[in-house]
Design a protein around this motif. Structure first.
Motif, PDB file in Angstrom:
ATOM      1  N   THR A 118      10.753 -13.295   0.156  1.00 50.44           N
ATOM      2  CA  THR A 118      10.894 -13.096  -1.286  1.00 50.44           C
ATOM      3  C   THR A 118      12.059 -13.918  -1.825  1.00 50.44           C
ATOM      4  O   THR A 118      11.967 -14.527  -2.893  1.00 50.44           O
ATOM      5  N   LEU A 172       2.728 -11.270  -1.106  1.00 46.10           N
ATOM      6  CA  LEU A 172       3.302 -10.382  -2.116  1.00 46.10           C
ATOM      7  C   LEU A 172       2.375  -9.208  -2.431  1.00 46.10           C
ATOM      8  O   LEU A 172       2.842  -8.096  -2.669  1.00 46.10           O
ATOM      9  N   THR A 173       1.063  -9.457  -2.440  1.00 44.89           N
ATOM     10  CA  THR A 173       0.132  -8.356  -2.677  1.00 44.89           C
ATOM     11  C   THR A 173       0.179  -7.354  -1.533  1.00 44.89           C
ATOM     12  O   THR A 173       0.226  -6.138  -1.753  1.00 44.89           O
ATOM     13  N   SER A 176       3.201  -5.189  -1.697  1.00 45.46           N
ATOM     14  CA  SER A 176       3.212  -4.263  -2.831  1.00 45.46           C
ATOM     15  C   SER A 176       2.342  -3.037  -2.589  1.00 45.46           C
ATOM     16  O   SER A 176       2.442  -2.056  -3.330  1.00 45.46           O
TER      17      SER A 176
END
Length: 246
Positions: A118, A172-173, A176
């Motif tokens: 990130t 990132l998905t 999350s």
């Protein structure tokens, strides 16, 4: 097969230059990377990093200017670590499988080092990182081999953007989602959507008309010696127009 997410969230550590680990700058970078991985970005304070590295806080400012400079150095450390893990086959038997393998490696790195990943991709300015640029050259080499073999169905720059976007989106998905909803089938679907978007099951020169042929010829143009530099430049302009459908 898609990359298998790893449970651990350890700091990325490079074995490329073990002799530098005793140097203050490298100790600080590794201490910051370790704090980032274990406790998150908020834990990476100049005081905490200095203590972990066995230095006084003013040393951080002497070495990196400020906390932003330190985070930039940690991000570069991440790019260099990822680059060191890449295996580059200059002549893969199956360029499409080679593309899949490269995508899987990028996603697996992100899933294994979420906080570092990130940080690496949180600011566009970090795209100028030397290690990032070296990684991009590896990716563009894969894309050019696809183009040279007639497999590429879109422009090279678009292909690179699609590959990056799907890999980052996958990481990132996944991060999350609650753990109980993290289905590896998601990674497979995203990877295969990328493959379908940038390649064809048959070489593009067979079914994409002038655009496919132009992309193939453009990819092998640097290897040609029959044309002068000016002639190559002019031909490249024509090929660019044909490849874009203009």
């Amino acid at each position: 097969m898609p990359p298998r997410p790893r449970a651990q969230n350890g700091a990325a550590r490079s074995d490329a230059a073990p002799a530098g680990r005793g140097q203050p700058r490298q100790r600080v970078i590794e201490a910051a990377a370790d704090l980032l991985a274990r406790e998150g970005r908020d834990a990476v304070t100049t005081r905490a990093v200095a203590i972990a590295a066995g230095l006084q806080p003013p040393a951080i400012y002497r070495l990196f200017g400020d906390k932003s400079g330190l985070l930039d150095a940690v991000a570069e450390h991440g790019f260099a670590t990822f680059l060191a893990a890449k295996h580059v086959d200059p002549d893969p038997q199956d360029p499409i499988e080679d593309l899949r393998a490269g995508w899987d490696l990028a996603v697996e790195f992100g899933l294994s080092h979420p906080a570092l990943y990130t940080l690496m991709y949180s600011e566009p300015t970090r795209a100028a990182s030397p290690a990032f640029e070296a990684g991009m050259e590896i990716l563009m080499g894969r894309i050019r081999r696809l183009a040279a073999g007639g497999w590429l169905r879109v422009d090279e720059e678009i292909a690179a953007a699609v590959i990056h976007a799907t890999a980052r989106g996958a990481v990132l998905t996944w991060l999350s989602l609650p753990e109980e909803r993290r289905d590896p089938a998601l990674l497979t679907a995203l990877r295969e959507s990328m493959v379908a978007a940038v390649t064809g099951q048959e070489p593009a020169v067979r079914d994409a008309g002038p655009a496919g042929a132009a992309r193939t010829l453009r990819a092998v143009l640097p290897e040609q010696t029959a044309l002068s530099g000016a002639e190559q430049q002019l031909l490249r302009e024509w090929l660019d127009r044909l490849a874009s459908g203009g």
